[in-house]
Design a protein around this motif. Structure first.
Motif, PDB file in Angstrom:
ATOM      1  N   VAL A  51       5.461  -4.560   7.622  1.00  0.00           N
ATOM      2  CA  VAL A  51       4.152  -5.077   7.192  1.00  0.00           C
ATOM      3  C   VAL A  51       3.047  -4.100   7.568  1.00  0.00           C
ATOM      4  N   ILE A  52       3.085  -3.569   8.769  1.00  0.00           N
ATOM      5  CA  ILE A  52       2.065  -2.598   9.202  1.00  0.00           C
ATOM      6  C   ILE A  52       2.144  -1.332   8.355  1.00  0.00           C
ATOM      7  N   ALA A  53       3.362  -0.862   8.054  1.00  0.00           N
ATOM      8  CA  ALA A  53       3.511   0.335   7.224  1.00  0.00           C
ATOM      9  C   ALA A  53       2.970   0.092   5.815  1.00  0.00           C
ATOM     10  N   TYR A  73      -0.774   0.097   5.984  1.00  0.00           N
ATOM     11  CA  TYR A  73      -1.253   1.465   6.141  1.00  0.00           C
ATOM     12  C   TYR A  73      -1.225   2.204   4.805  1.00  0.00           C
ATOM     13  N   ILE A  74      -0.166   2.031   4.039  1.00  0.00           N
ATOM     14  CA  ILE A  74      -0.053   2.701   2.738  1.00  0.00           C
ATOM     15  C   ILE A  74      -1.144   2.207   1.787  1.00  0.00           C
ATOM     16  N   SER A  97      -4.231   4.591   0.490  1.00  0.00           N
ATOM     17  CA  SER A  97      -4.299   4.934  -0.925  1.00  0.00           C
ATOM     18  C   SER A  97      -5.679   4.663  -1.521  1.00  0.00           C
ATOM     19  N   HIS A  98      -6.525   3.919  -0.860  1.00  0.00           N
ATOM     20  CA  HIS A  98      -7.859   3.634  -1.359  1.00  0.00           C
ATOM     21  C   HIS A  98      -8.882   4.678  -0.944  1.00  0.00           C
ATOM     22  N   TYR A  99      -8.504   5.634  -0.152  1.00  0.00           N
ATOM     23  CA  TYR A  99      -9.452   6.674   0.263  1.00  0.00           C
ATOM     24  C   TYR A  99      -9.286   7.926  -0.506  1.00  0.00           C
TER      25      TYR A  99
END
Length: 64
Positions: A52-54, A57-58, A62-64
């Motif tokens: 869930v944390i990974a 993070y993805i 991906s929004h930056y």
């Protein structure tokens, strides 16, 4: 006749010892199985949280 007296209960005591040994073995087996299942449950929870944390993070990266 046998050499043993009528009040000889060595066979009974032997049966009790064997039953107690079998009971201890059974409880040890139950405890080991329960402990193994508990460890597996904790390990799967840790892996699930890591996934869930990974994923979070993805998605955030991906929004930056």
């Amino acid at each position: 006749m046998t050499d043993r007296d009528w009040y000889d209960d060595s066979e009974y005591q032997d049966a009790v010892r064997r039953a107690e040994r079998a009971t201890r073995f059974g409880w040890a087996t139950i405890a080991a199985a329960t402990g193994s299942l508990g460890c597996a449950l904790v390990a799967s929870a840790v892996v699930g949280i890591a996934v869930v944390i990974a994923c979070y993070y993805i998605v955030v990266a991906s929004h930056y």
